[in-house]
Design a protein around this motif. Structure first.
Motif: not given
Length: 233
Positions: A78-87, A134-140, A29-37
């Motif tokens: 950082d990458h996790l906050y960027m993933l949250r912003g993307a969500a 995991l930081g293997q791929i940069a959010p940018t 689902p859109v917005g669900a923290p599947v990876i972040r959670g």
């Protein structure tokens, strides 16, 4: 000329030559923290993962605030906050119904282009988003991977890791793919040979692999390919 590109069905899943479906878009689902959670990925930070529900007005308010902070650089970089912003971007788009409406709700500092780029990152398949976390791929870099569709997303993501590509490299290859060049060719032209991967084997497995390849008049790579194709069936 035969078209060997994977077939894509209505669910946004590509099918390889064997007919197996390959996820190339987000399935949760859109917005669900599947990876972040996921504590196995993000550790104790998983407990603070925020879920954005595009059907909940209060959650959309939180998403709009998050997008505004994300766009103006007032959140941690950082990458996790960027993933949250993307969500938050993706949930806001779904809740408002368009990129334009989402940008307007998030405030004057948020552009349609910003919303679109990061919402597409949220829509990447789980296997790719996990490597971002995991930081293997940069959010940018993920922003440019998300610009291409279908199987090319996966090929570009793994090439980014195995080919040690820079963000500029990934942007260039993504543009080349979108201009009509097949992903394999675009990566080859950029010095990346898909399928070349360094593996670490146990000494016993290494011994037996080399022995079997010699007796069968084949290469270790061909034996590994055959074994993995059977494993993935």
């Amino acid at each position: 000329m035969t078209d060997n590109r994977p077939e894509e069905n209505s669910r946004g899943r590509n099918r390889g030559p064997d007919g197996r479906p390959i996820p190339t878009d987000r399935e949760s689902p859109v917005g669900a923290p599947v990876i972040r959670g996921d504590e196995s990925v993000t550790g104790t930070r998983a407990r603070k993962a925020v879920q954005f529900d595009p059907t909940d007005p209060d959650s959309l308010d939180a998403a709009a605030d998050t997008v505004s902070q994300f766009a103006t650089g007032t959140t941690e970089d950082d990458h996790l906050y960027m993933l949250r912003g993307a969500a938050a971007c993706a949930a806001l788009v779904r809740g408002e119904g368009s990129y334009k409406a989402a940008a307007e709700r998030a405030g004057p500092d948020v552009t349609v282009s910003f919303i679109r780029k990061w919402a597409r990152v949220h829509d990447l398949p789980r296997s790719v988003r996990k490597q971002v976390a995991l930081g293997q791929i940069a959010p940018t870099a993920a922003k440019h991977i998300a610009r291409v569709g279908g199987e090319a997303r996966l090929l570009l993501a793994w090439a980014a890791i195995d080919g040690d590509l820079t963000v500029r490299d990934i942007r260039t290859v993504a543009s080349t793919i979108n201009d009509g060049t097949p992903a394999n060719q675009a990566l080859t032209n950029h010095g990346v040979h898909l399928g070349q991967l360094e593996l670490s084997l146990s000494p016993d497995t290494y011994r037996d692999l080399r022995r079997r390849a010699s007796l069968d008049d084949t290469t270790p790579g061909e034996l590994v390919t055959d074994a993995l194709e059977q494993y993935f069936e």
